[in-house]
Design an enzyme around this catalytic site. Structure first.
Site, mmCIF file in Angstrom:
data_model
loop_
_atom_site.group_PDB
_atom_site.id
_atom_site.type_symbol
_atom_site.label_atom_id
_atom_site.label_comp_id
_atom_site.label_asym_id
_atom_site.label_seq_id
_atom_site.Cartn_x
_atom_site.Cartn_y
_atom_site.Cartn_z
ATOM 1 N N LYS A 221 34.152 55.212 28.426
ATOM 2 C CA LYS A 221 35.205 56.810 27.805
ATOM 3 C C LYS A 221 36.377 56.825 26.714
ATOM 4 O O LYS A 221 36.861 55.320 26.513
ATOM 5 C CB LYS A 221 35.881 57.633 29.136
ATOM 6 C CG LYS A 221 34.473 58.276 29.884
ATOM 7 C CD LYS A 221 34.476 59.255 30.813
ATOM 8 C CE LYS A 221 32.998 60.304 31.392
ATOM 9 N NZ LYS A 221 33.028 60.711 32.215
ATOM 10 N N ARG A 255 29.703 56.075 38.023
ATOM 11 C CA ARG A 255 28.243 55.785 37.178
ATOM 12 C C ARG A 255 29.215 55.208 36.922
ATOM 13 O O ARG A 255 30.390 55.741 35.745
ATOM 14 C CB ARG A 255 28.879 57.863 36.451
ATOM 15 C CG ARG A 255 27.269 58.247 35.795
ATOM 16 C CD ARG A 255 27.513 59.873 35.311
ATOM 17 N NE ARG A 255 26.686 59.893 34.831
ATOM 18 C CZ ARG A 255 26.837 59.905 33.458
ATOM 19 N NH1 ARG A 255 27.759 59.143 32.550
ATOM 20 N NH2 ARG A 255 25.883 60.670 32.735
HETATM 21 N N1 HH2 Z 1 30.061 62.007 32.339
HETATM 22 C C1 HH2 Z 1 29.552 62.164 31.359
HETATM 23 C C2 HH2 Z 1 28.440 62.397 32.100
HETATM 24 N N2 HH2 Z 1 27.435 62.883 33.102
HETATM 25 N N3 HH2 Z 1 28.235 63.416 35.542
HETATM 26 C C3 HH2 Z 1 29.573 62.958 36.010
HETATM 27 N N4 HH2 Z 1 29.239 62.983 37.744
HETATM 28 N N5 HH2 Z 1 30.523 62.204 35.951
HETATM 29 C C4 HH2 Z 1 30.920 62.260 34.795
HETATM 30 O O1 HH2 Z 1 32.226 61.726 34.810
HETATM 31 C C5 HH2 Z 1 29.977 62.588 33.781
HETATM 32 C C6 HH2 Z 1 28.505 62.995 33.919
HETATM 33 C C7 HH2 Z 1 29.842 61.564 29.939
HETATM 34 O O2 HH2 Z 1 29.099 60.289 29.553
HETATM 35 P P1 HH2 Z 1 27.944 59.968 28.574
HETATM 36 O O3 HH2 Z 1 26.599 60.579 29.996
HETATM 37 O O4 HH2 Z 1 27.388 59.042 28.950
HETATM 38 O O5 HH2 Z 1 27.442 60.319 27.709
HETATM 39 P P2 HH2 Z 1 27.003 62.519 27.221
HETATM 40 O O6 HH2 Z 1 27.343 63.552 27.807
HETATM 41 O O7 HH2 Z 1 28.048 62.214 25.861
HETATM 42 O O8 HH2 Z 1 25.488 61.439 27.196
#
Ligand code: HH2
Length: 281
Positions: A221, A255
């Site tokens: 992040k 995660r």
């Molecule tokens: N962060 C992201 C997406 N989903 N869900 C939970 N529960 N907690 C989090 O901190 C969280 C989440 C963002 O990360 P990522 O999936 O890698 O990116 P993107 O939203 O661009 O797909």
């Protein structure tokens, strides 16, 4: 602590790594890599081999500034992968969505958890969960992805996040979703400055003291970029440091995109944590 995830039970007596599987063209660190269902399935199998205790499929990027995806498009991305994985994997499959219709079709196709960055606030979402046997991750977000990082503002970030999560947990309980199916997440980076994120990280133990498992998403992040100056593809060391700290403060589910490395970091932090309060020999 046991989490009921439909056909699976997740043992959280030791912290578990949730492997991220983004089937999106635009996710901030891995967009476009697993859009093809075959590539996504292969990636999921590899993450389980590396030690993931749960796999989280996401069909809509929530990165700051991301454009919303229509429900049909999100389903077309998620369902083919979910249908191949649910029942085939030895671990539960989670679906990262804020849309009740996606949640409904996901639990029907075997999703063991719904991971909602919007805390089940969309009308009908709580009812979908109540009618299912799946678990839910309720996450805090201030604002919405398109605008959330413009000017995040709180009086007391820790108190406000706790109050929000308490209210969403109560809404789930009132609808009949038992505490054995609920996970809470402070939502790092979702409408938060670096200082907000650091305050929340340092008070995870207070969140964990509520008695529900705490999930954290810190992998790659932007807070790591702010602290180290690294681009998203060079944030593994920072991600591992945060994963270990989060577990030390009581996180039960981490995660992560880089599963094998995170499993090691989590094991070490969990061993330290397990010794806390153990008298010296
Ligand atoms: N962060 C992201 C997406 N989903 N869900 C939970 N529960 N907690 C989090 O901190 C969280 C989440 C963002 O990360 P990522 O999936 O890698 O990116 P993107 O939203 O661009 O797909």
């Amino acid at each position: 602590m046991l989490l009921n995830c439909g056909h699976h039970t997740l043992d959280l007596s030791r912290p578990v790594v949730m492997g991220v599987l983004n089937v999106t063209p635009d996710s901030f660190s891995d967009g476009g890599r697993f859009l093809e269902p075959a590539a996504a399935v292969e990636r999921a199998l590899m993450m389980v081999e590396e030690g993931a205790g749960i796999v989280d499929i996401g069909g809509e990027s929530t990165r700051p500034g991301a454009a919303p995806v229509p429900v049909e498009e999100e389903l077309a991305r998620v369902l083919p992968v979910l249908e191949r994985l649910a029942g085939a994997l030895p671990v539960p499959v989670s679906v990262d969505s804020s849309k009740p219709e996606v949640m409904r079709q996901a639990v029907a196709a075997g999703a063991g958890m719904i991971n909602d960055v919007n805390g089940l606030r969309a009308p009908g979402g709580v009812e979908v969960l109540a009618r299912s046997r799946a678990a839910v991750c309720l996450m805090h977000m201030q604002g919405e992805p398109r605008t959330m990082q413009r000017a995040p503002s709180y009086g007391d970030v820790v108190a406000e996040v706790r109050a929000f999560l308490g209210e969403r947990v109560q809404a789930c309980r009132d609808a009949g979703v038992g505490g054995d199916r609920i996970v809470i997440d402070p939502g790092f980076g979702f409408g938060k400055t670096l200082e907000h994120n650091l305050d929340l990280l340092g008070s995870l133990d207070r969140l964990a003291a509520e008695g529900l498992p705490v999930l954290v998403g810190l992998s790659r992040k932007s807070m790591i970029g702010q602290l180290t100056g690294r681009a998203a593809d060079a944030r593994l060391p920072g991600s591992l440091a945060l994963a270990a700290i989060a577990v030390t403060y009581g996180a039960s589910i981490v995660r992560a995109h880089d599963v094998a490395a995170t499993v090691d970091a989590v094991k070490i932090a969990a061993a330290v944590r397990a010794r806390q309060g153990v008298p010296q020999a």
